[in-house]
Design an enzyme around this catalytic site. Structure first.
Site, PDB file in Angstrom:
ATOM      1  N   CYS A 148       0.800  -1.228   0.000  1.00 41.53           N
ATOM      2  CA  CYS A 148       0.000   0.000   0.000  1.00 41.53           C
ATOM      3  C   CYS A 148       0.832   1.277   0.000  1.00 41.53           C
ATOM      4  CB  CYS A 148      -0.949  -0.014   1.190  1.00 41.53           C
ATOM      5  SG  CYS A 148      -1.973  -1.499   1.253  1.00 41.53           S
ATOM      6  N   HIS A 280      -2.901   7.158   6.935  1.00 45.61           N
ATOM      7  CA  HIS A 280      -3.164   5.933   6.187  1.00 45.61           C
ATOM      8  C   HIS A 280      -4.571   5.450   6.527  1.00 45.61           C
ATOM      9  CE1 HIS A 280      -2.251   2.458   3.828  1.00 45.61           C
ATOM     10  NE2 HIS A 280      -2.355   1.629   4.846  1.00 45.61           N
ATOM     11  N   HIS A 315      -9.917   1.964   0.105  1.00 44.98           N
ATOM     12  CA  HIS A 315      -8.469   1.796   0.114  1.00 44.98           C
ATOM     13  C   HIS A 315      -8.034   1.348  -1.276  1.00 44.98           C
ATOM     14  CE1 HIS A 315      -4.456   1.039   1.042  1.00 44.98           C
ATOM     15  NE2 HIS A 315      -4.552   0.226   2.082  1.00 44.98           N
TER      16      HIS A 315
END
Length: 388
Positions: A148, A280, A315
């Site tokens: 990520c 995040h 996400h």
């Protein structure tokens, strides 16, 4: 880093296409999360995801991720001077896996099976190759696949190359939804049954998304010489690998702390100078707790305004770092820190300075964007409104 100017941006996500559309959506606190419709999985529910509507895409002869990347990259290159040999740095985790899945579901791995063109883009590195070819770019091509944090590292690497003398860099990331990631996160019990709630008391997990974002970088002197508008600067990049667990972050956020501190040191800024943190903030119990501890360790006292935008887009995995870097630029341009969409009741154990519902209007000069991935792959970017 010094003098690395951002003169073009492009973005597509479940919120729509283009920077202005996203700025309006963030200001309105809008979510793009809807039940999965791109594909079905026998035995698995269609949970909320950030799926890009087909009308937003430019159809290319290639994988869905190329459609997403082409749209965002063309926006970033509008008005750009990409003469000479520059640098392309792209972050992705899935590449053309969606199309590979289609081939397998049709042919079940049979030798000599037809439609083999569906397999051409399985390798993550083919996205940058095809993008450069279709855009007629003369550039070194680099692909980052660090979970990520992939596109955050791509942005940081491209900025470092411009600081070192590259004439320009096209940096960003792309990922499309696919069965592999959807089923994989479901098997890890990390998907929320409804829209995700970053930093929420009753958070259940993340909501997946897809999208792409690109930034065009060049040295400030080059941009000013050609009269290009400067949207902001990539001032610092930090990365770390805590290698604590294959899927879980270090419980005390040690890798996250190291990445944020390295980014601030690279920018030559103190923690007190940061006005906004784009966290995040995946809404998983472990990630949000570790990140909150890391933010507390880096920032003394109340700390900067903090929010997660994953309740808006989902996400987007390898694309998240670039998408959220664009969000930081939009926040600084408008002076509006966006809320964490989906956050209604904050977890009292996570002591961060949450942006309240509706967002906050405030002078935002320095923003920090966090991207933390599986395997302890952590990255942080510092973006500034002005070079000074």
């Amino acid at each position: 880093m010094r003098g690395v100017a951002i003169t073009g941006v492009g973005i597509v996500s479940a919120l729509g296409s283009g920077a202005r559309v996203h700025q309006e959506a963030l200001r309105a606190g809008r979510s793009g999360l809807r039940p999965l419709g791109l594909f079905s999985l026998a035995g698995l529910p269609a949970l909320p995801v950030g799926e890009v509507e087909g009308a937003s895409l430019e159809r290319e002869r290639g994988p869905r991720c190329l459609d997403l990347a082409m749209l965002a990259a063309r926006q970033a290159l509008a008005g750009a001077d990409f003469s000479g040999s520059g640098v392309m740095a792209l972050g992705t985790t899935t590449g053309g896996i969606l199309e590979s899945e289609c081939h397998y579901l049709t042919h079940r791995g049979q030798e000599g099976a037809e439609e083999r063109e569906l397999l051409r883009h399985h390798s993550a590195g083919t996205v940058a190759d095809m993008l450069a070819a279709k855009l007629d770019l003369s550039a070194e091509r680099h692909t980052f696949s660090t979970a990520c944090s992939s596109s955050a590292n791509a942005v940081g690497y491209g900025a470092a190359r411009v600081e070192q003398g590259a004439p320009w860099a096209l940096v960003g990331g792309v990922d499309s939804l696919c069965r592999l990631t959807y089923a994989g996160f479901h098997s890890l019990k990390l998907l929320a049954s409804d829209a995700c709630r970053p930093f929420g008391r009753n958070r259940q997990g993340l909501s997946l998304g897809e999208g792409a974002a690109f930034l065009f970088l060049e040295h400030e002197s080059r941009a000013r010489a050609r009269g290009a508008p400067i949207l902001g600067y990539v001032a610092g990049w930090g990365c770390s690998a805590d290698a604590w667990h294959i899927t879980a972050p270090h419980p005390e956020g040690r890798g996250a702390i190291a990445a944020m501190q390295a980014a601030l040191a690279d920018a030559g800024l103190s923690a007190e100078q940061v006005d906004y943190v784009n966290a995040h903030g995946t809404a998983t119990p472990a990630n949000d707790k570790a990140e909150a501890l890391a933010i507390n360790a880096v920032f003394a006292g109340e700390g900067p305004l903090t929010s997660s935008t994953k309740g808006s887009t989902g996400h987007t995995l390898g694309a998240a770092g670039a998408i959220e870097a664009v969000f930081c630029l939009l926040a600084m341009e408008s002076g509006h820190a966006p809320e964490s969409v989906g956050l209604v009741e904050p977890d009292p154990e996570l002591r961060v300075r949450h942006v309240p519902r509706g967002g906050v209007q405030a002078p935002l000069r320095v923003a920090l964007s966090n991207s933390f991935g599986f395997g302890g792959n952590n990255a942080a970017l510092v973006l500034t409104r002005s070079e000074s």
